[in-house]
Design a protein around this motif. Structure first.
Motif, PDB file in Angstrom:
ATOM      1  N   ALA A   6       0.831  -1.202   0.000  1.00  0.00           N
ATOM      2  CA  ALA A   6       0.000   0.000   0.000  1.00  0.00           C
ATOM      3  C   ALA A   6       0.867   1.254   0.000  1.00  0.00           C
ATOM      4  N   ARG A   7       1.934   1.257   0.763  1.00  0.00           N
ATOM      5  CA  ARG A   7       2.852   2.398   0.825  1.00  0.00           C
ATOM      6  C   ARG A   7       3.526   2.610  -0.530  1.00  0.00           C
ATOM      7  N   LYS A   8       3.966   1.527  -1.155  1.00  0.00           N
ATOM      8  CA  LYS A   8       4.611   1.634  -2.462  1.00  0.00           C
ATOM      9  C   LYS A   8       3.627   2.151  -3.514  1.00  0.00           C
ATOM     10  N   TYR A   9       2.388   1.692  -3.448  1.00  0.00           N
ATOM     11  CA  TYR A   9       1.380   2.159  -4.394  1.00  0.00           C
ATOM     12  C   TYR A   9       1.117   3.656  -4.215  1.00  0.00           C
ATOM     13  N   ARG A  10       0.979   4.095  -2.968  1.00  0.00           N
ATOM     14  CA  ARG A  10       0.755   5.523  -2.702  1.00  0.00           C
ATOM     15  C   ARG A  10       1.927   6.359  -3.205  1.00  0.00           C
ATOM     16  N   SER A  11       3.147   5.886  -2.978  1.00  0.00           N
ATOM     17  CA  SER A  11       4.331   6.599  -3.457  1.00  0.00           C
ATOM     18  C   SER A  11       4.330   6.685  -4.978  1.00  0.00           C
ATOM     19  N   ARG A  13       1.721   6.537  -6.985  1.00  0.00           N
ATOM     20  CA  ARG A  13       0.654   7.451  -7.416  1.00  0.00           C
ATOM     21  C   ARG A  13       1.063   8.908  -7.210  1.00  0.00           C
ATOM     22  N   THR A  14       1.710   9.199  -6.097  1.00  0.00           N
ATOM     23  CA  THR A  14       2.179  10.562  -5.847  1.00  0.00           C
ATOM     24  C   THR A  14       3.184  10.971  -6.916  1.00  0.00           C
ATOM     25  N   TYR A  15       4.096  10.067  -7.247  1.00  0.00           N
ATOM     26  CA  TYR A  15       5.093  10.335  -8.286  1.00  0.00           C
ATOM     27  C   TYR A  15       4.405  10.620  -9.616  1.00  0.00           C
ATOM     28  N   GLN A  16       3.475   9.757 -10.014  1.00  0.00           N
ATOM     29  CA  GLN A  16       2.783   9.913 -11.294  1.00  0.00           C
ATOM     30  C   GLN A  16       1.994  11.223 -11.347  1.00  0.00           C
ATOM     31  N   THR A  17       1.314  11.539 -10.276  1.00  0.00           N
ATOM     32  CA  THR A  17       0.514  12.769 -10.223  1.00  0.00           C
ATOM     33  C   THR A  17       1.409  13.998 -10.304  1.00  0.00           C
ATOM     34  N   ARG A  46      11.470  12.998  -5.301  1.00  0.00           N
ATOM     35  CA  ARG A  46      11.654  13.532  -3.941  1.00  0.00           C
ATOM     36  C   ARG A  46      10.311  13.765  -3.261  1.00  0.00           C
ATOM     37  N   ALA A  47       9.320  14.176  -4.020  1.00  0.00           N
ATOM     38  CA  ALA A  47       7.988  14.435  -3.450  1.00  0.00           C
ATOM     39  C   ALA A  47       7.277  13.159  -3.042  1.00  0.00           C
ATOM     40  N   SER A  48       7.630  12.060  -3.682  1.00  0.00           N
ATOM     41  CA  SER A  48       6.919  10.803  -3.404  1.00  0.00           C
ATOM     42  C   SER A  48       7.520   9.999  -2.271  1.00  0.00           C
ATOM     43  N   ARG A  49       8.557  10.480  -1.665  1.00  0.00           N
ATOM     44  CA  ARG A  49       9.172   9.755  -0.535  1.00  0.00           C
ATOM     45  C   ARG A  49       8.353   9.873   0.703  1.00  0.00           C
TER      46      ARG A  49
END
Length: 49
Positions: A6-11, A13-17, A46-49
């Protein structure tokens, strides 16, 4: 294990967005933010970390 996925998926998605949103900006708008077009992926990482 599920938390890790779940954490990897959220990261991801944040990267893609972030990449998508920054890519829509003009070069001038990016320069105003202090970001070069070639740095978009780095900033998104950096934003997706």
């Amino acid at each position: 294990m599920f938390d890790s996925l779940a954490r990897k998926y959220r990261s991801w998605r944040t990267y893609q967005t972030t990449v998508s949103e920054l890519s829509r900006l003009s070069t001038r708008e990016l320069n105003d933010l202090g970001i070069a077009r070639g740095d978009i992926r780095f900033v998104a990482r950096r934003a997706s970390r």
